[in-house]
Structure formats: C-alpha cells, structure tokens
Design a protein around this motif. Structure first.
Motif, PDB file in Angstrom:
ATOM      1  N   SER A   3       0.818  -1.212   0.000  1.00 42.21           N
ATOM      2  CA  SER A   3       0.000   0.000   0.000  1.00 42.21           C
ATOM      3  C   SER A   3       0.851   1.262   0.000  1.00 42.21           C
ATOM      4  CB  SER A   3      -0.954   0.004   1.195  1.00 42.21           C
ATOM      5  OG  SER A   3      -0.218  -0.035   2.399  1.00 42.21           O
ATOM      6  N   SER A   4       2.107   1.166   0.399  1.00 47.78           N
ATOM      7  CA  SER A   4       2.993   2.329   0.420  1.00 47.78           C
ATOM      8  C   SER A   4       3.561   2.656  -0.966  1.00 47.78           C
ATOM      9  CB  SER A   4       4.147   2.084   1.402  1.00 47.78           C
ATOM     10  OG  SER A   4       4.899   0.949   0.998  1.00 47.78           O
ATOM     11  N   LEU A  10      -3.406   1.590  -8.599  1.00 50.64           N
ATOM     12  CA  LEU A  10      -3.572   1.013  -9.933  1.00 50.64           C
ATOM     13  C   LEU A  10      -3.789  -0.498  -9.843  1.00 50.64           C
ATOM     14  CD1 LEU A  10      -3.521   1.216 -13.023  1.00 50.64           C
ATOM     15  CD2 LEU A  10      -1.032   1.000 -12.898  1.00 50.64           C
ATOM     16  N   ALA A  11      -3.017  -1.166  -8.997  1.00 50.18           N
ATOM     17  CA  ALA A  11      -3.173  -2.614  -8.822  1.00 50.18           C
ATOM     18  C   ALA A  11      -4.563  -2.943  -8.296  1.00 50.18           C
ATOM     19  CB  ALA A  11      -2.102  -3.152  -7.879  1.00 50.18           C
ATOM     20  N   ARG A  16      -9.161  -6.618  -9.473  1.00 53.74           N
ATOM     21  CA  ARG A  16     -10.353  -6.434  -8.635  1.00 53.74           C
ATOM     22  C   ARG A  16     -10.633  -7.612  -7.699  1.00 53.74           C
ATOM     23  NH1 ARG A  16     -13.455  -2.010 -10.689  1.00 53.74           N
ATOM     24  NH2 ARG A  16     -12.593  -1.335 -12.664  1.00 53.74           N
ATOM     25  N   THR A  17     -10.188  -8.811  -8.060  1.00 57.36           N
ATOM     26  CA  THR A  17     -10.462  -9.972  -7.201  1.00 57.36           C
ATOM     27  C   THR A  17      -9.325 -10.267  -6.231  1.00 57.36           C
ATOM     28  OG1 THR A  17      -9.606 -11.496  -8.870  1.00 57.36           O
ATOM     29  CG2 THR A  17     -11.974 -11.029  -8.916  1.00 57.36           C
ATOM     30  N   GLY A  18      -8.312  -9.414  -6.200  1.00 58.27           N
ATOM     31  CA  GLY A  18      -7.203  -9.604  -5.268  1.00 58.27           C
ATOM     32  C   GLY A  18      -5.877  -9.748  -5.985  1.00 58.27           C
ATOM     33  N   PHE A  19      -4.830  -9.619  -5.240  1.00 51.80           N
ATOM     34  CA  PHE A  19      -3.489  -9.697  -5.787  1.00 51.80           C
ATOM     35  C   PHE A  19      -3.079 -11.148  -5.980  1.00 51.80           C
ATOM     36  CE2 PHE A  19      -3.308  -5.669  -3.211  1.00 51.80           C
ATOM     37  CZ  PHE A  19      -3.502  -4.837  -4.295  1.00 51.80           C
ATOM     38  N   GLY A  20      -2.079 -11.372  -6.811  1.00 45.93           N
ATOM     39  CA  GLY A  20      -1.642 -12.719  -7.145  1.00 45.93           C
ATOM     40  C   GLY A  20      -0.633 -13.289  -6.169  1.00 45.93           C
ATOM     41  N   GLY A  21      -0.182 -14.479  -6.481  1.00 44.23           N
ATOM     42  CA  GLY A  21       0.743 -15.195  -5.619  1.00 44.23           C
ATOM     43  C   GLY A  21       2.176 -15.154  -6.096  1.00 44.23           C
TER      44      GLY A  21
END
Length: 109
Positions: A3-4, A10-11, A16-21
């Motif tokens: 978040s910083s 943008l991400a 929209r369904t969450g960040f990847g692995g």
C-alpha cells in the motif's frame, strides 16, 4: 503490491479480485553460489526454469528466463544476481514459510 507504493491504487483497480501469488525478492549477493545454496536447500518448493502450476515454485532469472542477457543488462533491468521469483502455490502457508525459513538459514550473503 504494498500500500505504500505508488502502484497500489492502480493494482487495486486492475486486480479487482485480489493480488496474485507471485513474489520476487533479492538476496543481495554478488555471487550466485549463495543463491544456489538456498535453492538446493529447499525441500518442498520446486526450483524451476519457468513458472506455472499449483505447486509453489521458485525461479532464478539469472540462470533461467534472463540467462541470455549480460549481467550488466540484467542489473539495469533490476534483475540482480540475487533475485529469486516465487510463485506461491496451494500448499499450506505454514509449510511454505517453513521451507523458506529453513532454506534461508543456509544463506550467508
């Protein structure tokens, strides 16, 4: 995306369904022997030359995806000799962390 970081908003908009692995980290070493020692010490995470699948896998770009580039070009692209890319699989998170912990315990930098 942290978040910083400026790319966080943008991400959030694009993913929209969450960040990847996918995680990348640099061991900050000037030689590949230490990186190879860490890779050899992994017990569950599979060292690979391409990423994909459901199992956790780790890729060493200097020896795989970017091996054809000279070291100075890799560094200019932010791909140092200590960079590893981890594709997080479906294993229990505690098992993934334990495997990384025991492998990193061999790391002397």
């Amino acid at each position: 995306v942290l978040s910083s970081l400026p790319q966080h908003r943008l991400a959030q908009q694009m993913l929209r369904t969450g960040f990847g692995g996918m995680v990348a980290f640099d061991l900050a070493v000037g030689h590949e022997a230490a990186v190879l020692r860490v890779l050899d010490s992994l017990r569950m995470i599979l060292p690979v030359t391409t990423l994909g699948g459901v199992a956790s896998q780790v890729l060493y770009p200097a020896r795989s995806s970017h091996r054809s580039l000279p070291p100075e070009r890799r560094r200019a692209l932010g791909i140092g000799d200590g960079l590893l890319r981890l594709s997080v699989g479906i294993e229990d998170v505690a098992d993934i962390i334990a495997d990384l912990d025991q492998a990193f315990s061999t790391f002397e930098g």
